[in-house]
Design a protein around this motif. Structure first.
Motif, PDB file in Angstrom:
ATOM      1  N   ASN A  42       0.864  -1.177   0.000  1.00  0.00           N
ATOM      2  CA  ASN A  42       0.000   0.000   0.000  1.00  0.00           C
ATOM      3  C   ASN A  42       0.906   1.234   0.000  1.00  0.00           C
ATOM      4  O   ASN A  42       1.311   1.725   1.048  1.00  0.00           O
ATOM      5  CB  ASN A  42      -0.915   0.003   1.224  1.00  0.00           C
ATOM      6  N   ILE A  43       1.243   1.702  -1.218  1.00  0.00           N
ATOM      7  CA  ILE A  43       2.135   2.855  -1.393  1.00  0.00           C
ATOM      8  C   ILE A  43       1.329   4.041  -1.887  1.00  0.00           C
ATOM      9  O   ILE A  43       0.576   3.929  -2.854  1.00  0.00           O
ATOM     10  CB  ILE A  43       3.258   2.543  -2.404  1.00  0.00           C
ATOM     11  N   ILE A  44       1.482   5.172  -1.226  1.00  0.00           N
ATOM     12  CA  ILE A  44       0.816   6.410  -1.653  1.00  0.00           C
ATOM     13  C   ILE A  44       1.896   7.377  -2.133  1.00  0.00           C
ATOM     14  O   ILE A  44       2.662   7.903  -1.324  1.00  0.00           O
ATOM     15  CB  ILE A  44       0.005   7.034  -0.503  1.00  0.00           C
ATOM     16  N   PRO A  45       1.995   7.607  -3.458  1.00  0.00           N
ATOM     17  CA  PRO A  45       3.004   8.531  -3.972  1.00  0.00           C
ATOM     18  C   PRO A  45       2.518   9.978  -3.857  1.00  0.00           C
ATOM     19  O   PRO A  45       1.333  10.262  -4.071  1.00  0.00           O
ATOM     20  CB  PRO A  45       3.138   8.108  -5.438  1.00  0.00           C
ATOM     21  N   LEU A  46       3.436  10.875  -3.536  1.00  0.00           N
ATOM     22  CA  LEU A  46       3.079  12.285  -3.355  1.00  0.00           C
ATOM     23  C   LEU A  46       4.140  13.156  -4.024  1.00  0.00           C
ATOM     24  O   LEU A  46       5.322  13.087  -3.682  1.00  0.00           O
ATOM     25  CB  LEU A  46       2.982  12.617  -1.865  1.00  0.00           C
TER      26      LEU A  46
END
Length: 274
Positions: free
Chosen positions: A118-122
């Motif tokens: 579960n990776i959230i790129p920003l």
């Protein structure tokens, strides 16, 4: 001699000519997970990145399933993915990178392996105050670089046409991920010599949650600056270790203040004292 000069000229041409390079998805067979995908950036100036079970196991020594992780300067996600595999789908990894060309690859890597991660790129820089910043690189392909308040800066002569957005980490997390903060167990910082400033800006966060830290001792830091960096983290109650690579079999060595000049450029793992 001719072939050497030819290669040197070709590298110089690549380094000084803008081109946006695509990515290629490759697969690695990791014993714990089976097939794991990785979007590799096809920029010829990018050092080839790999995934391995040893990388995941390195992070599993300091993390557990369900943990909350911050990766500042995530680049294309070559460290973000092993972290995310270590904490599992029930965990969360935020990957920050303001470089638009690198971010596109990071975003692709965040979309892969959803059954495991579960990776959230920003597309944000972590800064000491919220605002917009210049982004410069020493290479026209933007394979490296950093932010600055002025258009002419130490990061290089190739500047993005548009500024990048910077946010204060603690304020950003409290506003957007307050429920995750109690599970914060690792902050990785890789910001081209800006690590000391970022650590200073998140002191209350570190004092409250005591996450593990990974950061750089940047090659251009003076002896005095290296000692400031060491004291800043050690005084928070951390033990510091030199790590040669983020792999379970890597060389790991305890660092004292006087060791900060033993290596030119190196990574540090800081673990809170029990």
């Amino acid at each position: 001699m001719f072939s050497y000069l030819k290669r040197k000229f070709e590298k110089y041409k690549i380094k000084t000519t803008f081109k946006e390079y695509p990515h290629k998805v490759v697969e690695y067979d990791l014993p714990e997970f089976g097939k794991v995908s990785f979007a590799r950036w096809e920029n010829p100036l990018e050092a080839e990145k790999h995934l391995s079970q040893g990388q995941v196991d390195f992070y599993k020594k300091i993390l557990k399933k369900g943990d909350f992780i911050i990766d500042i300067g995530a680049h294309i996600g070559d460290s973000t993915i092993p972290m995310a595999l270590a904490v599992g789908k029930e965990g969360t990894v935020l990957g920050f990178d303001p470089n638009p060309y690198i971010y596109k690859i990071l975003e692709q890597n965040a979309k892969l392996n959803k059954e495991f991660t579960n990776i959230i790129p920003l597309q944000l820089a972590i800064t000491t105050y919220e605002g917009e910043f210049f982004y410069n690189s020493s290479e026209a392909t933007y394979n490296n670089g950093g932010i600055a308040e002025t258009e002419q800066n130490r990061h290089g002569k190739y500047g993005l046409n548009e500024k990048v957005k910077g946010v204060k980490l603690q304020e950003f997390l409290e506003a957007n991920f307050p429920e995750q903060l109690p599970k914060l167990t690792l902050i990785k910082i890789d910001t081209e010599g800006y690590d000391t400033d970022i650590i200073q800006s998140i002191l209350p966060l570190l004092k409250q949650h005591k996450p593990n830290l990974i950061f750089e001792c940047f090659t251009k830091l003076t002896k005095a600056q290296r000692h400031v960096l060491y004291d800043l983290v050690a005084d928070l109650g951390y033990d510091l270790f030199y790590v040669e690579a983020f792999d379970i079999n890597t060389k790991k060595q305890a660092i004292k203040r006087e060791n900060m000049t033993d290596w030119k450029h190196f990574d540090i793992l800081a673990i809170p004292k029990i």
